[in-house]
Design a protein around this motif. Structure first.
Motif, PDB file in Angstrom:
ATOM      1  N   ARG A  43      28.430  -6.131  -5.088  1.00 37.11           N
ATOM      2  CA  ARG A  43      27.753  -7.285  -4.613  1.00 37.11           C
ATOM      3  C   ARG A  43      26.112  -7.117  -5.204  1.00 37.11           C
ATOM      4  N   ARG A  44      25.649  -8.160  -5.440  1.00 35.46           N
ATOM      5  CA  ARG A  44      24.212  -8.482  -5.885  1.00 35.46           C
ATOM      6  C   ARG A  44      23.479  -8.835  -4.968  1.00 35.46           C
ATOM      7  N   MET A  45      22.153  -8.364  -4.765  1.00 36.56           N
ATOM      8  CA  MET A  45      21.166  -8.649  -3.948  1.00 36.56           C
ATOM      9  C   MET A  45      20.081  -9.639  -4.473  1.00 36.56           C
ATOM     10  N   VAL A  46      19.595 -10.658  -3.625  1.00 34.14           N
ATOM     11  CA  VAL A  46      18.351 -11.373  -3.931  1.00 34.14           C
ATOM     12  C   VAL A  46      17.654 -11.214  -2.727  1.00 34.14           C
ATOM     13  N   ALA A  47      16.312 -10.870  -2.955  1.00 32.63           N
ATOM     14  CA  ALA A  47      15.151 -10.506  -1.715  1.00 32.63           C
ATOM     15  C   ALA A  47      14.036 -11.334  -1.898  1.00 32.63           C
ATOM     16  N   LEU A  48      13.506 -11.591  -0.579  1.00 28.20           N
ATOM     17  CA  LEU A  48      12.031 -12.048  -0.571  1.00 28.20           C
ATOM     18  C   LEU A  48      11.130 -10.715  -0.544  1.00 28.20           C
ATOM     19  N   TYR A  49      10.079 -10.906  -1.136  1.00 29.37           N
ATOM     20  CA  TYR A  49       9.251  -9.659  -1.280  1.00 29.37           C
ATOM     21  C   TYR A  49       7.918 -10.137  -0.531  1.00 29.37           C
ATOM     22  N   GLY A  50       7.418  -8.900  -0.032  1.00 26.08           N
ATOM     23  CA  GLY A  50       6.063  -9.110   0.835  1.00 26.08           C
ATOM     24  C   GLY A  50       5.820  -8.255   2.155  1.00 26.08           C
ATOM     25  N   SER A  51       5.038  -8.534   2.933  1.00 23.58           N
ATOM     26  CA  SER A  51       4.698  -7.733   4.267  1.00 23.58           C
ATOM     27  C   SER A  51       4.490  -9.017   5.316  1.00 23.58           C
ATOM     28  N   PRO A  52       4.932  -8.464   6.465  1.00 25.62           N
ATOM     29  CA  PRO A  52       5.048  -9.274   7.651  1.00 25.62           C
ATOM     30  C   PRO A  52       3.515  -9.975   7.742  1.00 25.62           C
TER      31      PRO A  52
ATOM     32  N   SER B  32       3.831   0.391   3.126  1.00 25.83           N
ATOM     33  CA  SER B  32       2.601   0.860   2.862  1.00 25.83           C
ATOM     34  C   SER B  32       1.925   0.014   1.911  1.00 25.83           C
ATOM     35  N   VAL B  33       0.651  -0.459   2.092  1.00 19.95           N
ATOM     36  CA  VAL B  33       0.186  -1.574   1.310  1.00 19.95           C
ATOM     37  C   VAL B  33      -1.194  -0.863   0.755  1.00 19.95           C
ATOM     38  N   ALA B  34      -1.158  -0.919  -0.540  1.00 18.59           N
ATOM     39  CA  ALA B  34      -2.173  -0.525  -1.402  1.00 18.59           C
ATOM     40  C   ALA B  34      -3.666  -0.897  -0.913  1.00 18.59           C
ATOM     41  N   SER B  35      -4.744  -0.171  -0.820  1.00 19.58           N
ATOM     42  CA  SER B  35      -5.873  -0.830  -0.405  1.00 19.58           C
ATOM     43  C   SER B  35      -7.226  -0.696  -1.384  1.00 19.58           C
ATOM     44  N   ALA B  36      -7.945  -1.489  -1.353  1.00 24.21           N
ATOM     45  CA  ALA B  36      -9.197  -1.533  -2.348  1.00 24.21           C
ATOM     46  C   ALA B  36     -10.151  -0.330  -1.799  1.00 24.21           C
ATOM     47  N   GLU B  37     -10.239  -0.410  -0.362  1.00 21.96           N
ATOM     48  CA  GLU B  37     -11.164   0.902   0.070  1.00 21.96           C
ATOM     49  C   GLU B  37     -10.623   1.980   0.393  1.00 21.96           C
ATOM     50  N   PRO B  38     -11.394   3.316   0.321  1.00 22.39           N
ATOM     51  CA  PRO B  38     -10.598   4.575   0.671  1.00 22.39           C
ATOM     52  C   PRO B  38      -9.979   4.574   1.805  1.00 22.39           C
TER      53      PRO B  38
ATOM     54  N   TYR C  54      -6.475   5.262   0.136  1.00 19.87           N
ATOM     55  CA  TYR C  54      -6.411   4.128  -0.638  1.00 19.87           C
ATOM     56  C   TYR C  54      -4.991   3.349  -0.367  1.00 19.87           C
ATOM     57  N   THR C  55      -4.601   3.570   0.870  1.00 17.58           N
ATOM     58  CA  THR C  55      -3.318   3.032   1.258  1.00 17.58           C
ATOM     59  C   THR C  55      -3.281   2.649   2.788  1.00 17.58           C
ATOM     60  N   ASN C  56      -2.811   1.794   3.271  1.00 18.93           N
ATOM     61  CA  ASN C  56      -2.453   1.568   4.546  1.00 18.93           C
ATOM     62  C   ASN C  56      -1.131   1.561   5.016  1.00 18.93           C
TER      63      ASN C  56
ATOM     64  N   PRO D 215       1.631   3.971  -2.200  1.00 20.01           N
ATOM     65  CA  PRO D 215       0.920   5.067  -1.658  1.00 20.01           C
ATOM     66  C   PRO D 215      -0.404   5.634  -1.863  1.00 20.01           C
ATOM     67  N   GLY D 216      -1.120   4.742  -2.882  1.00 19.33           N
ATOM     68  CA  GLY D 216      -2.493   5.366  -3.153  1.00 19.33           C
ATOM     69  C   GLY D 216      -2.360   6.798  -3.609  1.00 19.33           C
ATOM     70  N   ARG D 217      -3.324   7.621  -2.878  1.00 23.17           N
ATOM     71  CA  ARG D 217      -3.411   8.834  -3.456  1.00 23.17           C
ATOM     72  C   ARG D 217      -2.639   9.746  -2.315  1.00 23.17           C
ATOM     73  N   MET D 218      -1.633   9.349  -1.625  1.00 26.44           N
ATOM     74  CA  MET D 218      -0.658  10.032  -1.262  1.00 26.44           C
ATOM     75  C   MET D 218       0.550  10.219  -1.964  1.00 26.44           C
ATOM     76  N   ASP D 219       1.410  10.869  -1.542  1.00 34.78           N
ATOM     77  CA  ASP D 219       2.627  11.169  -2.218  1.00 34.78           C
ATOM     78  C   ASP D 219       3.742  10.448  -1.674  1.00 34.78           C
ATOM     79  N   PHE D 220       4.794   9.993  -2.555  1.00 37.14           N
ATOM     80  CA  PHE D 220       5.649   9.205  -2.074  1.00 37.14           C
ATOM     81  C   PHE D 220       6.641   9.763  -0.788  1.00 37.14           C
ATOM     82  N   LEU D 221       6.982  11.144  -1.045  1.00 42.93           N
ATOM     83  CA  LEU D 221       7.685  11.697   0.002  1.00 42.93           C
ATOM     84  C   LEU D 221       6.942  11.709   1.412  1.00 42.93           C
TER      85      LEU D 221
END
Length: 490
Positions: free
Chosen positions: A240-249, A293-299, A305-307, A334-340
């Motif tokens: 299969r191939r996949m076609v996605a919409l990107y974003g956040s609710p 998880s959304v990158a943040s401009a604020e700490p 730096y992630t929400n 993930p900002g300054r957090m790690d992916f795992l």
């Protein structure tokens, strides 16, 4: 994991690798002069047959105890579509094996003709290296063998298996095609295994593409009791191939997924997938790539730096997508957090069979970086720790393969890319090219990213509605080489 032996009537043939199906039940009587039963009755169980013997010969050995008649095909006839189609039709209608003869295969074919007790041959094209037959015939003159009594074996074969192997399989068994040598590959192959699980007959695979007997048995077991992906089967690509919409609710600024509600997003991505289906040879599955998880401009708390969005906020989207046959990839910034650490937070959502994981190194910061001042990056060690956890999660939960997407547009975003592990059976790794701009700029980014691409990585592509000038059409997107298998829209 050690797979249990599954009693089923399946024989698998790999791409260029033939799978030999073993007949169950009593052999039917031949219609030829001898009247001896035509078909073999091998013992039940799972095994892989490998070696230097041609695939069609291996299939003939597994499917036939004897046959008074056979069709021999020279290389020139195999290249002739009309003669190849005629041989396939007669072999299937008359239940006789088809063996291609080349200088390399001639000794094995001659031995198989002796074992079968072949008296009458049809020779198509130039056939050298095999003793002359006692009797020659035309295709339409063959008497053939009686159909197999009882349930016919199932031969699973890859789509580019040798033509004579395919014809021999179809002459004495039911055939299921798969795009890769894996019994989990398609809805049809999975359904066949499930339906045949109670039938005490043989499962065979031929050739190294299926792995060892233990590996093949494990995959047969998984095919029987693992949930399927949207579009069917349990292996992500190339079925299969996949076609996605990107974003956040509820976040329109982050991408098109957040510009409408759940039902409208499902309808929108289905229409987008339908546009790609018109230019894709493979089935196209609609998908969401949800920024979890959304990158943040604020700490923020802990200066991360992630929400991280509450998983329960995402659950209605994930579950509605699953009901609608839409695949979901959870994207981490993930900002300054790690992916795992972040991935584990979403374990309950990742436990659903239609949910994969995406890492976006652009938004992975060191302790002294901030977003939009530096481009983030991640090393192979952190990527591999995350994929190792996700692969173990898939095994423990008995889930189908998951997408593991790595976003990149700059060389430094994935440090030590050659060291990234790409061969975990539980995951299919996608390198997702995020370049934007004019076609020339996008293609230059693409060429840099595919240079020295590690083996086992599939390619993904992002189209931008506003930053691209112009946005690539579906046809132009799939015309990119190597062809992208996962396409997202931002």
């Amino acid at each position: 994991m050690t797979g249990r032996v599954i009693w089923t009537s399946i024989v698998c043939v790999a791409v260029g690798l033939a799978v030999s199906a073993s007949a169950t039940g009593v052999g039917a009587s031949g219609v030829g002069a001898s009247g001896i039963g035509a078909y073999t009755s091998p013992s039940p169980g799972v095994d892989v047959l490998a070696g230097d013997v041609p695939e069609s010969v291996q299939l003939s050995r597994e499917l036939y105890a004897r046959s008074d008649e056979a069709i021999l095909v020279g290389p020139d006839a195999l290249d002739d579509a009309a003669r190849r189609a005629a041989a396939a039709r007669v072999a299937q209608d008359k239940h006789v094996p088809v063996l291609a003869v080349t200088p390399q295969t001639a000794p094995s074919v001659a031995g198989e003709l002796r074992r079968l007790g072949v008296d009458t041959e049809v020779r198509l094209g130039r056939v050298d290296g095999v003793p002359a037959p006692r009797t020659s015939a035309d295709l339409d003159d063959l008497r053939g063998n009686a159909p197999r009594s009882g349930t016919a074996p199932v031969v699973m074969l890859t789509r580019d298996a040798p033509a004579d192997a395919i014809m021999t399989a179809r002459s004495a068994a039911r055939v299921v095609e798969v795009p890769v040598p894996d019994p989990r590959a398609t809805a049809e192959s999975v359904a066949t295994i499930e339906a045949a699980a109670s039938e005490p007959t043989a499962v065979r695979a031929v050739g190294p593409g299926f792995g060892t007997a233990a590996e093949f048995a494990r995959r047969v077991e998984q095919a029987r009791d693992t949930p399927e992906l949207p579009g069917g089967g349990q292996v992500v690509f190339p079925g299969r191939r996949m076609v996605a919409l990107y974003g956040s609710p509820d976040a329109p600024a982050l991408g098109p997924l957040g510009r409408q509600g759940i039902a409208a997003s499902i309808d929108r991505v289905r229409r987008l997938a339908a546009e790609y289906q018109r230019v894709s040879a493979e089935p196209v599955v609609p998908a969401f790539e949800i920024i979890a998880s959304v990158a943040s401009a604020e700490p923020g708390p802990g200066s991360t730096y992630t929400n991280m969005i509450d998983p329960e906020t995402l659950r209605p989207w994930v579950e509605a997508a699953g009901r609608a046959g839409v695949y979901v990839t959870l994207d981490l910034q993930p900002g300054r957090m790690d992916f795992l650490t972040q991935a584990r937070r979403y374990a309950d959502l990742l436990a659903q069979p239609h949910v994969g994981l995406a890492l976006d190194p652009e938004w992975r910061l060191t302790p002294h970086q901030v977003h939009l001042t530096q481009i983030g990056s991640v090393g192979a060690e952190e990527v591999n720790r995350t994929s190792d956890w996700l692969a173990g999660f898939v095994r423990d939960r008995r889930l189908p393969q998951k997408l593991f997407v790595l976003h990149q547009f700059d060389a430094g975003m994935l440090d030590d890319r050659p060291a990234i592990v790409t061969d975990r059976d539980e995951l299919q790794v996608v390198l997702h090219a995020d370049g934007h701009g004019t076609p020339d700029v996008k293609m230059e980014t693409w060429r840099r990213l595919v240079t020295d691409l590690p083996a086992g990585m599939w390619m993904g592509w992002k189209n931008f509605y506003t930053e691209d000038k112009p946005t690539f059409s579906p046809a132009a997107t799939l015309a990119v080489r190597p062809s992208p298998w996962f396409v997202s829209y931002q």
